[in-house]
Scaffold this motif. Structure first.
Motif, mmCIF file in Angstrom:
data_model
loop_
_atom_site.group_PDB
_atom_site.id
_atom_site.type_symbol
_atom_site.label_atom_id
_atom_site.label_comp_id
_atom_site.label_asym_id
_atom_site.label_seq_id
_atom_site.Cartn_x
_atom_site.Cartn_y
_atom_site.Cartn_z
ATOM 1 N N LEU A 1 -6.453 -2.297 6.265
ATOM 2 C CA LEU A 1 -6.412 -0.930 6.797
ATOM 3 C C LEU A 1 -7.248 -0.768 8.054
ATOM 4 O O LEU A 1 -7.011 0.137 8.844
ATOM 5 C CB LEU A 1 -6.887 0.056 5.728
ATOM 6 N N VAL B 9 -6.090 5.626 -0.525
ATOM 7 C CA VAL B 9 -6.302 4.512 -1.438
ATOM 8 C C VAL B 9 -7.416 4.848 -2.422
ATOM 9 O O VAL B 9 -7.297 4.612 -3.630
ATOM 10 C CB VAL B 9 -6.612 3.218 -0.658
ATOM 11 N N THR C 163 0.806 -1.222 0.000
ATOM 12 C CA THR C 163 0.000 0.000 0.000
ATOM 13 C C THR C 163 0.838 1.272 0.000
ATOM 14 O O THR C 163 0.580 2.198 -0.781
ATOM 15 C CB THR C 163 -0.958 0.001 1.210
ATOM 16 N N VAL D 166 -0.080 6.257 5.626
ATOM 17 C CA VAL D 166 0.082 4.868 5.203
ATOM 18 C C VAL D 166 1.513 4.445 5.501
ATOM 19 O O VAL D 166 2.459 5.101 5.098
ATOM 20 C CB VAL D 166 -0.204 4.729 3.686
ATOM 21 N N GLU E 152 -2.004 -4.976 -5.663
ATOM 22 C CA GLU E 152 -2.561 -4.991 -4.304
ATOM 23 C C GLU E 152 -2.447 -6.401 -3.746
ATOM 24 O O GLU E 152 -3.027 -7.348 -4.264
ATOM 25 C CB GLU E 152 -4.005 -4.514 -4.310
ATOM 26 N N TYR F 240 -5.718 4.703 -6.120
ATOM 27 C CA TYR F 240 -5.873 3.453 -6.854
ATOM 28 C C TYR F 240 -6.720 3.585 -8.121
ATOM 29 O O TYR F 240 -6.372 3.014 -9.154
ATOM 30 C CB TYR F 240 -6.458 2.368 -5.949
ATOM 31 N N ASN G 81 2.467 1.726 -3.227
ATOM 32 C CA ASN G 81 1.474 2.059 -4.247
ATOM 33 C C ASN G 81 1.107 3.536 -4.220
ATOM 34 O O ASN G 81 1.005 4.195 -5.260
ATOM 35 C CB ASN G 81 0.221 1.208 -4.053
ATOM 36 N N THR H 253 -7.804 -5.015 1.091
ATOM 37 C CA THR H 253 -7.490 -3.659 1.546
ATOM 38 C C THR H 253 -8.342 -3.236 2.725
ATOM 39 O O THR H 253 -7.838 -2.627 3.682
ATOM 40 C CB THR H 253 -7.656 -2.673 0.374
#
Length: 397
Positions: A121, A134, A92, A395, A113, A138, A95, A117
């Motif tokens: 999280l 995210v 994450t 994150v 991923e 994403y 990303n 998720t």
């Protein structure tokens, strides 16, 4: 080779972990593409490396210290120097950093991923900022590669990623390497026949359930739990309270788990959530029968070839058993069934056969197909640098 396009992979680090092992396996399987592309790897955190990459992969070591803001700025600086034609990130934080680092460059960036998720999280106050990032990053990726259809569903339902921009590619299993490593002498030798489990000692892995189920099953085999993490003390205390401490082994992180997996009588996976359970398939590749929870995401797809929602109760499968999450009685009963002969031997053979569907060549081809499709298409809209406030939150993984 000056005419080659440059592809940069990015991940937090190569410290011990499933995603790290998968990435290095994929890079090792990328040899057929090395003459067409210059392949680079960016490591955000300066940690000791548990896994090696091929010497033809150019590694760039950053030092973000597990923090998001340095990850954003350092990766953007590196990509500014490298000028990649495409990037692909894992985990994450990497990303989100990839989204930031590629903003405004007009080149495609992809993300992989590795987890469910929503489960990863959580839902506490500190998770809200991570979820917002995210949701922001994403959907803007050229493509999102999920490790299971369950992860695709979660990203579509909860994070606004269009299904047309996603695909599920199962993690690869390097059978040749596993066979070679399984033949080595194990680094730790339990005092008798044993069941094995493996993973980071964190709440989502739910080893507490396994301890309770193991105590209730009253098995003659020992229980070996491989891995390290913050739950170690609590698990040891629980084992003592259940009266099973003298039958539990917790040797920590083992560099070569396959030598122990191959000698186990069964593999147990009690997780509340997974992205794709690497350890489960690797145990199956060792010819070991398995008992796993039907958690989000992956186990039902692997063991029953069905989506999770299609299975409402525990079922026996060819490779072992699939049981509801957090059900001590069901897990204990499944352990007893799977360990009984001749079922144990039959399940082990079926597990090995099923694991062959997760080969390195197939996974590497699927990943490179997505990269090449992104290179051939117009890049997806990227986040603007004016949106930096939303990308400077917490994150960390």
């Amino acid at each position: 080779m000056p005419n080659n396009k440059r592809i940069v992979f990015a991940i937090n680090s190569l410290a011990g972990g499933g995603a790290e092992r998968v990435l290095t396996t994929l890079l090792g399987g990328s040899a057929p593409w090395r003459n067409r592309y210059d392949i680079h790897l960016a490591l955000l955190d300066d940690e000791e490396r548990a896994y090696q990459v091929p010497d033809w992969v150019q590694v760039h070591q950053l030092d973000a210290g597990h923090k998001l803001l340095p990850s954003l700025t350092q990766l953007r600086g590196l990509l500014g120097r490298l000028q990649p034609d495409a990037t692909l990130s894992f985990l994450t934080r990497a990303n989100v950093a990839n989204a930031w680092a590629m903003a405004g460059r007009g080149k495609p960036w992809l993300i992989s991923e590795r987890v469910n998720t929503s489960a990863h999280l959580g839902s506490n106050v500190s998770a809200h900022a991570a979820r917002a990032m995210v949701r922001f990053a994403y959907p803007r990726a050229a493509h999102v590669i999920a490790v299971s259809e369950g992860v695709v569903d979660d990203l579509a339902d909860n994070f606004g990623v269009r299904r047309a921009r996603m695909s599920a590619i199962a993690n690869p299993v390097d059978h040749d390497a596993i066979v070679r490593l399984a033949a080595e002498e194990p680094a730790f030798v339990p005092a008798g026949p044993y069941i094995v489990a493996a993973g980071r000692l964190v709440p989502n892995k739910n080893f507490a359930l396994l301890l309770r189920a193991y105590a209730r099953a009253d098995l003659s085999e020992r229980l070996l739990i491989l891995g390290e993490g913050p739950e170690r003390t609590a698990l040891a205390t629980l084992a003592a309270s259940l009266g099973i401490a003298d039958r539990i082994d917790m040797p920590g992180f083992i560099a070569n788990p396959y030598a122990l997996l191959a000698r186990a009588r069964a593999y147990a996976m009690p997780s509340n959530a997974e992205g794709f359970p690497n350890g489960l398939v690797e145990a199956m590749a060792c010819g070991v029968p398995v008992v796993a929870t039907n958690c989000a995401s992956g186990p039902s797809e692997i063991l029953a070839r069905s989506p999770r929602h299609a299975i409402n109760a525990g079922i026996d499968v060819e490779a072992g058993a699939l049981v509801p999450t957090d059900d001590v009685n069901a897990f204990a009963a499944a352990l007893r069934r799977v360990l009984s002969e001749p079922r144990r031997t039959a399940c082990g053979a079926a597990a090995r056969a099923r694991s062959l569907d997760y080969g390195v060549e197939r996974a590497a081809t699927n990943y490179w197909d997505r990269i090449e499709a992104a290179l051939a298409a117009p890049p997806a809209p990227a986040p603007s640098l004016n949106d930096n406030v939303r990308l400077r939150q917490g994150v960390t993984s």
